[in-house]
Scaffold this active site. Structure first.
Site, PDB file in Angstrom:
ATOM      1  N   LYS A 113       0.831  -1.196   0.000  1.00 10.61           N
ATOM      2  CA  LYS A 113       0.000   0.000   0.000  1.00 10.61           C
ATOM      3  C   LYS A 113       0.874   1.258   0.000  1.00 10.61           C
ATOM      4  O   LYS A 113       2.041   1.205   0.392  1.00 10.61           O
ATOM      5  CB  LYS A 113      -0.879   0.024   1.258  1.00 10.61           C
ATOM      6  CG  LYS A 113      -1.914  -1.083   1.344  1.00 10.61           C
ATOM      7  CD  LYS A 113      -2.647  -1.003   2.678  1.00 10.61           C
ATOM      8  CE  LYS A 113      -3.673  -2.122   2.815  1.00 10.61           C
ATOM      9  NZ  LYS A 113      -4.840  -1.914   1.938  1.00 10.61           N
TER      10      LYS A 113
ATOM     11  N   ARG B 107     -10.284 -11.777   1.768  1.00 13.94           N
ATOM     12  CA  ARG B 107     -11.131 -12.838   1.210  1.00 13.94           C
ATOM     13  C   ARG B 107     -10.403 -14.176   1.179  1.00 13.94           C
ATOM     14  O   ARG B 107     -11.034 -15.232   1.260  1.00 13.94           O
ATOM     15  CB  ARG B 107     -11.613 -12.422  -0.180  1.00 13.94           C
ATOM     16  CG  ARG B 107     -10.519 -12.299  -1.219  1.00 13.94           C
ATOM     17  CD  ARG B 107     -10.926 -11.448  -2.410  1.00 13.94           C
ATOM     18  NE  ARG B 107     -11.008 -10.039  -2.059  1.00 13.94           N
ATOM     19  CZ  ARG B 107     -11.387  -9.081  -2.903  1.00 13.94           C
ATOM     20  NH1 ARG B 107     -11.722  -9.397  -4.148  1.00 13.94           N
ATOM     21  NH2 ARG B 107     -11.436  -7.828  -2.525  1.00 13.94           N
TER      22      ARG B 107
END
EC number: 3.4.11.1
Length: 503
Positions: free
Chosen positions: A282, A356
């Site tokens: 990020k 996920r």
């Protein structure tokens, strides 16, 4: 802080302070009118002089009002009477608590619970007053050396109800409100804890402490990496490979119904105690807030605490899926193909879509409980923030009645959610040339395709997904965890247990 309910006339209250409302423009609430009559027009005379208009948030503290036993009366502006809705009611309660605390009132009798709030009953008004009061007084200063405390903090609040008939529902509202507020505080404390302290092992220790505190019907099991490997949870394990902190899955089982036919409701919380993004790292700006990527697990922990405190007559299992996503020589990579616990394979296109990959294995793991329903809670996608902002949680489900229950609970609690679709058209975006599916489906409908990914692992039970990426924490000056969606899930479970707040 101590809360109680009573039913009595305002002029007979011997208290440090009485709290009553004033509407706009300078209109006394029914209780304020009673006090004005007793004091021979003392309050209305002040309003005529322009001391208070009644606008939301305005306050006026009166001392030694004639013929009133209470030392002080706090007049608080409630806005226009017809516009007093749940949001404004909570703001009025918040202002009341801050004013009482700032002015050194150690106890007060609050008549704001007698105000008419559109579509809300006595139970709701008292419970929300308790939850809002606890929220207002919350602070996270465990790691500060100098802790600031009010000069004379508010210690006791009595909520007045119109008649003695409402006392029972008022007492129940306080009981429920305190348990929910404690769950929200627990979730916020976990969320606000820095990642060098709050790792997967810390989450596991909190889960174990919960079982110790409620040993009568709470059991916690912690599953480490070796056991995950034996279970075939390779997707979950891959996410934590780059971290020196072991991935740990904490399973909290609460049994409130001994019947053999009583199937559990399972809550699954994403517990990424820090998400750097991994190899798909990020940007550095705002990366400190990635400690909040475990707020799903924090919320599940808070809800389990509430359930155990109220001893609800249902069975609930909470799973805290703890791990850390870091870059490193052992970290998983874009291009890797992972075999999930279900046997399905996933091509990793972005290591920052890791939540996920953890959840899919946990959703397969919980099949063994033969659940009544499974609800996962996750700070899953930035796309959900773009879609719904920071006010409403995203909801997806493979079972309409479950989705409707959750939406109803969100409306009851004021912790709102909005349903997003799960159409087959979106599933096509997850197609991969090299595996059964890819872990991302492109920018369009990113929150939905994340839900579609999870839905492929939930075909054996009724399932709902709450994406709290936009609602789990605040940034800027008010930076901190919100404790959402503890209130929503608490209301859902109260409804399932038969306590729906209807009088």
């Amino acid at each position: 802080m101590e809360f109680s309910v009573k039913s009595g006339s305002p002029e007979k209250q011997r208290s440090a302070c009485i709290v009553v409302g004033v509407f706009e423009p300078r209109r006394l609430s029914p209780i304020a009118e009673q006090l004005d009559k007793i004091s021979d027009g003392y309050i209305s005379a002040l309003l005529r002089r322009g001391e208070l208009e009644g606008k939301p948030g305005q306050t006026l503290l009166l001392h030694h009002v004639p013929n009133v036993l209470s030392e002080r009366i706090l007049l608080i502006g409630c806005g226009k009477e017809r516009e007093l809705d749940e949001r404004q009611y909570k703001q009025v309660i918040q202002k009341t608590i801050n004013t009482l605390n700032d002015t050194g009132s150690m106890e007060a009798v609050c008549f704001l619970t007698e105000l008419h709030v559109k579509g809300r009953n006595n139970y709701w008004k008292v419970r929300q007053a308790v939850e809002t009061a606890k929220e207002t007084l919350y602070s996270f200063d465990q790691l500060k050396t100098n802790k600031s405390e009010p000069r004379r903090p508010l210690r006791k609040m009595v909520f007045n109800v119109p008649t003695r008939r409402e006392l029972t529902s008022g007492e129940r509202a306080i009981l429920h409100g305190l348990a929910i507020a404690a769950g929200i505080k627990a979730a916020k404390d976990l969320g606000n804890m820095p990642p060098n302290i709050c790792n997967a092992a810390y989450l596991a220790s909190q889960a174990r402490q919960l079982a110790d505190s409620y040993s009568k019907n709470v059991i916690t099991r912690v599953i480490g990496e070796q056991q995950m490997k034996e279970l075939g949870m390779h997707s979950y394990l891959a996410v934590g490979q780059g971290s020196q902190n072991e991935s740990l899955m904490s399973v909290i089982e609460y049994k409130g119904n001994a019947s053999e036919d009583a199937r559990p409701i399972v809550l699954v919380g994403k517990g990424l105690t820090f998400d750097s993004g991994g190899i798909s790292i990020k940007p550095s700006e705002g990366m400190d807030e990635m400690k909040y990527d475990m707020c799903g697990a924090a919320a599940v922990y808070g809800v389990m605490r509430m359930v155990a405190e109220l001893q609800l007559p249902i069975n609930v299992i909470g799973v805290l899926a703890g791990c850390e996503n870091m870059p490193g020589g052992r970290a998983y990579r874009p291009g890797d193909v992972l075999t999930t616990m279900s046997g399905q394979t996933v091509e990793v296109l972005n290591t920052d879509a890791e939540g996920r990959l953890v959840l899919c294995d946990v959703l397969t793991y919980v099949e063994r409980f033969e659940p009544e329903a499974v609800i996962d809670v996750a700070t899953l996608t930035g796309a959900c923030v773009i879609a719904l902002g920071h006010h409403i949680t995203g909801l997806m489900a493979n079972h309409n009645p479950l989705a409707h229950e959750l939406i109803a609970a969100s409306e009851q609690s004021g912790d709102r959610a909005w349903r997003l679709p799960l159409g087959d058209e979106y599933q096509e975006q997850l197609e991969s040339n090299f595996a059964d599916m890819a872990n991302i489906g492109g920018r369009p409908g990113g929150a939905i395709t994340a839900g579609c990914f999870l839905s492929r692992f939930t075909r054996k039970y009724n399932w709902a997904h709450l994406d709290i990426a936009g609602t789990a924490w605040r940034s800027g000056k008010a930076k901190g965890a919100t404790g959402r969606p503890v209130a929503l899930l608490a209301q859902f479970l109260l409804n399932r247990a038969g306590f729906n707040g209807e009088e």
